[in-house]
Design an enzyme around this catalytic site. Structure first.
Site, mmCIF file in Angstrom:
data_model
loop_
_atom_site.group_PDB
_atom_site.id
_atom_site.type_symbol
_atom_site.label_atom_id
_atom_site.label_comp_id
_atom_site.label_asym_id
_atom_site.label_seq_id
_atom_site.Cartn_x
_atom_site.Cartn_y
_atom_site.Cartn_z
ATOM 1 N N TRP A 134 7.926 -42.361 -4.312
ATOM 2 C CA TRP A 134 6.511 -42.454 -4.681
ATOM 3 C C TRP A 134 6.230 -41.660 -5.958
ATOM 4 O O TRP A 134 5.366 -42.044 -6.758
ATOM 5 C CB TRP A 134 5.649 -41.931 -3.537
ATOM 6 C CG TRP A 134 4.184 -41.914 -3.851
ATOM 7 C CD1 TRP A 134 3.301 -42.946 -3.753
ATOM 8 C CD2 TRP A 134 3.418 -40.783 -4.322
ATOM 9 N NE1 TRP A 134 2.041 -42.537 -4.134
ATOM 10 C CE2 TRP A 134 2.086 -41.218 -4.487
ATOM 11 C CE3 TRP A 134 3.735 -39.461 -4.616
ATOM 12 C CZ2 TRP A 134 1.075 -40.371 -4.926
ATOM 13 C CZ3 TRP A 134 2.734 -38.612 -5.066
ATOM 14 C CH2 TRP A 134 1.420 -39.079 -5.207
ATOM 15 N N HIS A 135 6.959 -40.554 -6.155
ATOM 16 C CA HIS A 135 6.759 -39.751 -7.346
ATOM 17 C C HIS A 135 7.363 -40.395 -8.581
ATOM 18 O O HIS A 135 6.965 -40.079 -9.703
ATOM 19 C CB HIS A 135 7.374 -38.355 -7.153
ATOM 20 C CG HIS A 135 6.610 -37.496 -6.201
ATOM 21 N ND1 HIS A 135 6.830 -37.503 -4.833
ATOM 22 C CD2 HIS A 135 5.615 -36.589 -6.399
ATOM 23 C CE1 HIS A 135 6.011 -36.649 -4.247
ATOM 24 N NE2 HIS A 135 5.265 -36.078 -5.177
ATOM 25 N N GLY A 136 8.321 -41.266 -8.412
ATOM 26 C CA GLY A 136 8.929 -41.928 -9.557
ATOM 27 C C GLY A 136 10.250 -42.558 -9.182
ATOM 28 O O GLY A 136 10.939 -42.089 -8.274
ATOM 29 N N PHE A 158 3.428 -39.431 -13.200
ATOM 30 C CA PHE A 158 3.854 -40.266 -12.054
ATOM 31 C C PHE A 158 3.058 -41.558 -12.004
ATOM 32 O O PHE A 158 1.902 -41.576 -12.360
ATOM 33 C CB PHE A 158 3.675 -39.485 -10.742
ATOM 34 C CG PHE A 158 4.492 -38.240 -10.670
ATOM 35 C CD1 PHE A 158 5.736 -38.169 -11.288
ATOM 36 C CD2 PHE A 158 4.032 -37.116 -10.012
ATOM 37 C CE1 PHE A 158 6.491 -37.032 -11.235
ATOM 38 C CE2 PHE A 158 4.776 -35.965 -9.959
ATOM 39 C CZ PHE A 158 6.008 -35.922 -10.573
#
Length: 215
Positions: free
Chosen positions: A49-51, A215
């Protein structure tokens, strides 16, 4: 413990991962092995989800493993007295702090090579990405140590609020009148000091964009 860390750190993200990923995957309703699998899968997805990066995936995998080990330890500790002893509390705090710091290395490093270099330097091996020790570095270490001591020794904001609420509830006062308290003075002084320190740090370091902008 690492489970307690996730209950306190970034609570909105923790609640999202729990409610919309972990519970939807089955949570702990399908046996121990499935529970650990769900924990790892949840944290892997939390990392992505962060990258879309291998470093974020590694960060999620580490926290999934941490949580699985934590739950296995807690289950075992119910039947083993020494695992519930008082001296395990500082040991657990140190282990949790170290584990989280290792995870942050992967979270912040741009690639695996840099992360491994930083981890090597943390255990005493030389690394290109680490600057030689100088006065400014020693000053930074001292500042971080002081902040860490304050963070571990001082009550957190929830404890301040609960203490103040209890004092105000017991104190006699007219309806609608807030009684003055040294707690209010201390909170105001701390807030002002932190605000000034943030302004000084920002002006000295230049513009530092918010980490989540990337992000």
């Amino acid at each position: 413990s690492i489970a307690d860390f996730w209950r306190r750190w970034h609570m909105s993200l923790s609640a999202f991962l729990r409610d919309y990923l972990y519970i939807q995957l089955g949570g702990n309703r399908s046996g121990v092995a499935r529970r650990y699998l769900n924990l790892v899968a949840t944290m892997l997805l939390g990392g992505l989800w962060h990258g879309a990066s291998w470093t974020f995936l590694a960060w999620g995998a580490l926290h999934g493993a941490y949580l699985s080990i934590n739950h296995a330890w807690s289950a075992r500790a119910r039947n083993v007295a020494w695992m519930r002893s008082r001296w395990m509390l500082p040991v657990g705090r140190l282990l949790t702090f170290g584990a989280v710091v290792v995870g942050w290395v992967f979270f912040r490093a741009p690639d695996f090579k840099t992360a491994c270099s930083i981890l090597a330097s943390m255990v005493g091996h030389p690394a290109d990405v680490v600057a030689p020790i100088d006065f400014s570095r020693a000053l930074a270490v001292g500042w971080i140590s002081l902040c860490a001591a304050l963070a571990f020794a001082m009550p957190n904001t929830l404890q301040w609020r609960n203490s103040l609420t209890e004092r105000l509830r017991r104190a006699p006062r007219a309806p609608g009148v807030m009684m003055p308290s040294w707690v209010w003075l201390a909170c105001g002084a701390i807030t002002a000091a932190v605000f000034v320190l943030v302004l000084v740090a920002e002006s000295a370091a230049g513009r530092s964009p918010f980490i989540y902008f990337s992000f």
